[in-house]
Design a protein around this motif. Structure first.
Motif, mmCIF file in Angstrom:
data_model
loop_
_atom_site.group_PDB
_atom_site.id
_atom_site.type_symbol
_atom_site.label_atom_id
_atom_site.label_comp_id
_atom_site.label_asym_id
_atom_site.label_seq_id
_atom_site.Cartn_x
_atom_site.Cartn_y
_atom_site.Cartn_z
ATOM 1 N N GLU A 76 29.989 48.397 59.277
ATOM 2 C CA GLU A 76 29.855 49.569 60.139
ATOM 3 C C GLU A 76 30.054 49.231 61.614
ATOM 4 N N TRP A 77 30.084 47.937 61.945
ATOM 5 C CA TRP A 77 30.323 47.520 63.326
ATOM 6 C C TRP A 77 31.797 47.257 63.594
ATOM 7 N N LEU A 78 32.640 47.434 62.599
ATOM 8 C CA LEU A 78 34.072 47.234 62.767
ATOM 9 C C LEU A 78 34.751 48.569 63.041
ATOM 10 N N SER A 79 35.738 48.545 63.901
ATOM 11 C CA SER A 79 36.492 49.760 64.186
ATOM 12 C C SER A 79 37.686 49.842 63.258
ATOM 13 N N SER A 80 37.887 51.021 62.693
ATOM 14 C CA SER A 80 39.033 51.227 61.795
ATOM 15 C C SER A 80 40.258 51.727 62.545
ATOM 16 N N ASP A 81 40.071 52.084 63.812
ATOM 17 C CA ASP A 81 41.170 52.646 64.600
ATOM 18 C C ASP A 81 41.502 51.681 65.733
ATOM 19 N N LEU A 82 42.276 50.639 65.421
ATOM 20 C CA LEU A 82 42.595 49.609 66.390
ATOM 21 C C LEU A 82 43.751 50.022 67.285
ATOM 22 N N PRO A 83 43.828 49.464 68.490
ATOM 23 C CA PRO A 83 44.972 49.757 69.361
ATOM 24 C C PRO A 83 46.279 49.335 68.693
ATOM 25 N N SER A 84 47.344 50.032 69.006
ATOM 26 C CA SER A 84 48.646 49.669 68.459
ATOM 27 C C SER A 84 49.118 48.362 69.082
ATOM 28 N N ALA A 85 50.078 47.723 68.451
ATOM 29 C CA ALA A 85 50.613 46.466 68.972
ATOM 30 C C ALA A 85 51.236 46.657 70.348
ATOM 31 N N GLU A 86 51.693 47.871 70.632
ATOM 32 C CA GLU A 86 52.338 48.134 71.920
ATOM 33 C C GLU A 86 51.324 48.318 73.049
ATOM 34 N N ALA A 87 50.072 48.577 72.719
ATOM 35 C CA ALA A 87 49.045 48.782 73.736
ATOM 36 C C ALA A 87 48.638 47.438 74.320
ATOM 37 N N LEU A 88 48.978 47.180 75.572
ATOM 38 C CA LEU A 88 48.690 45.884 76.189
ATOM 39 C C LEU A 88 47.324 45.853 76.859
ATOM 40 N N ASN A 89 46.963 46.921 77.577
ATOM 41 C CA ASN A 89 45.682 46.963 78.265
ATOM 42 C C ASN A 89 44.635 47.566 77.331
#
Length: 551
Positions: free
Chosen positions: A21-34
């Motif tokens: 439950e402490w993990l996020s399932s919606d991670l930033p895309s590979a293109e998101a640098l910041n």
């Protein structure tokens, strides 16, 4: 088992220890640098979690002492943020939360805090031993590590080797009421200003994931920047606290030799005691640095580590008694150290023999480093990493070992050279009394940490702005200033260069590549002046705040 299988098993075991439950399932895309704001946007942290993890060390300690927040709540909030930020952390949740519960019960029944760090979660560079926990010299990968496909550790051969006892620093931190709660990533061998290994991969820069987090305390730098820890401990033998602090935009402090206890830690180059590695704090606020340093010294660490100098925290030094009581201070500015800085440039200290100092310290390390690395990797068969580049080209910083070593007599000559260089630098500093107008030599130096901000992976090969301080043993504080703005920090045309290395550094700079990279400076004092450097850093930091408020 092969080294790849050992690494895979270790990583799988680590993932299984993380509460799902402490993990996020919606991670930033590979293109998101910041991704610096990803923890706030992850929907894993509650409003209270965010309030706690956005607090300063002083604010946390105050609210813990007043029982506004429990140690269990604070530790849980930072665990959640650390795991969201890193997605993979060497954690020991049950141990840490059990300790937090004990601290809460103590405060409730006695009305007294255990010590100056009561209830404060603290992250530790992987080499700092905790009983029952592995120190592989390589542990966590920061925020979706570029989706790097290879199962990439410090030393695989250390997987499965659990510490039999706490390091002295961990004992002291726990006696102060602190809660060690995560261990952070380092490069294989430790001896690299970037962070990448064969177990948990690459630690990237949360302000721009195409750039390095620095090293070798790169896991600490990135985690503190993402506010997954309020206070961390790294180590520094050639810039390993200062480089990641600067590249990740946090405060970091390299004290003099033998002020903070090192006993019980795992290390590379064990037995090399001419240029000593030192432990020091990283934090998002200067109050965290001062609180850590003052608290650790209050426990008389010289009684637990025979190498520690018997020197208590000095209020006189902090009040700058040897620096005109803080009035009419004279700071010297080092524009460059024999190689121009790429934009944004910093603000005149004349460097003295810096190239010779960098060459000497590198030669001391290299005297036995190749053999040290080979013996460490032999049990598992893992290869010694030759580059931090994404494509693993043969690119290495100038101090990587290229030979099997030198004779004892040749090493003695290097030690003599180091002694002579320190003597020369003492005179060089003392002679500035004729220039300051205060009747004293320069009080402190303000300098870059590198001739560039955080750069692309594999590009961090110049340590001349940090390594010389490890040779002369001067304390240094990193202070974050701003971030690269491509519209402002344009590339300046140049026709003359100090050297081929200087030209290569200039040509590497592209404003768009370095976008959002933190810009930092370091405040440098003389050996044993830790308290004075902290005080002068507070003055510089406040001046920067005032200046920025007027922009």
């Amino acid at each position: 088992m092969t080294w790849q299988q050992i690494a895979a098993e270790k990583k799988s075991r680590q993932l299984d220890s993380v509460p799902k439950e402490w993990l996020s399932s919606d991670l930033p895309s590979a293109e998101a640098l910041n991704v610096i704001d990803f923890p706030q946007e992850s929907n894993v942290l509650s409003a209270l979690d965010l309030e706690i993890t956005e607090s300063s060390v002083a604010g946390l300690l105050s609210n813990l002492a007043l029982s506004k927040w429990s140690a269990v709540q604070v530790t849980t909030s930072f665990y959640k943020r650390a795991i969201v930020a890193q997605q993979l952390v060497k954690i020991f949740v049950d141990r840490a939360l059990a300790r937090a519960k004990t601290l809460d019960e103590h405060l409730k029944t006695t009305g007294q805090v255990v010590g100056a760090l009561h209830g404060l979660p603290i992250s530790l560079k992987d080499q700092i031993s905790i009983k029952g926990i592995e120190s592989t010299i390589g542990t966590i990968a920061t925020i979706v590590p570029m989706f790097f496909s290879k199962m990439c550790s410090g030393y695989v051969s250390l997987v499965g080797q659990f510490a039999e006892k706490d390091s002295v620093l961990v004992d002291i931190l726990e006696s102060l009421g602190a809660i060690p709660f995560v261990k952070t990533n380092v490069p294989q061998t430790l001896m690299w200003p970037e962070t990448f290994n064969h177990v948990f991969g690459r630690t990237t820069n949360p302000y721009n994931r195409s750039l390095t987090s620095g090293g070798s305390s790169g896991g600490e730098g990135a985690l503190i920047a993402l506010k997954g820890s309020p206070l961390g401990v790294g180590s520094d033998i050639g810039g390993s606290i200062r480089i990641p602090s600067a590249f990740c935009g946090v405060y970091g402090f390299r004290p003099s030799y033998n002020r903070i206890p090192y006993a019980g830690c795992v290390n590379s180059l064990e037995g090399e005691d001419s240029v000593l590695s030192v432990l020091g704090p990283l934090s998002n606020t200067l109050d965290g640095i001062k609180t850590f340093y003052k608290a650790v010294l209050s426990k008389e660490p010289w009684l637990k580590d025979p190498m520690v100098i018997r020197k208590r925290w000095s209020d006189e030094d902090y009040n700058l008694i040897d620096h005109g009581n803080g009035k009419k201070l004279c700071f010297a500015i080092m524009w460059d150290n024999g190689g121009s800085c790429t934009p944004p440039s910093l603000i005149d200290w004349v460097p003295h023999n810096s190239a010779e100092m960098t060459k000497t310290i590198g030669a001391i390390w290299n005297a036995g480093a190749a053999e040290d690395f080979e013996k460490a990797t032999a049990p598992s068969g893992e290869p010694v990493i030759a580059s931090m580049g994404l494509l693993q080209e043969d690119e290495a910083p100038l101090f990587r070992p290229s030979s099997a070593g030198i004779s004892a007599f040749e090493l003695w000559q290097l030690h003599k050279k180091k002694r002579d260089l320190r003597q020369e630098y003492l005179k060089h500093w003392e002679d500035t009394v004729s220039q300051t107008g205060t009747g004293r030599p320069v009080d402190a130096i303000i300098s870059p940490i590198a001739p560039h901000t955080a750069g692309p992976h594999g590009s961090m090969k110049i340590g001349s702005y940090t390594m010389w301080l490890n040779l002369v043993d001067y304390p240094s504080m990193v202070i974050p200033v701003s971030q690269v703005d491509p519209a402002l920090d344009v590339k300046q045309p140049r026709e003359e260069f100090y050297s081929t290395e200087d030209q290569e550094n200039h040509e590497l700079y592209n404003p768009a590549t370095y976008e959002n990279a933190p810009i930092s400076i370091q405040v440098i004092g003389r050996g044993g002046e830790e308290e004075a450097v902290i005080a002068m850093s507070e003055i510089v930091d406040e001046a920067l705040r005032v200046a920025k408020s007027k922009l």
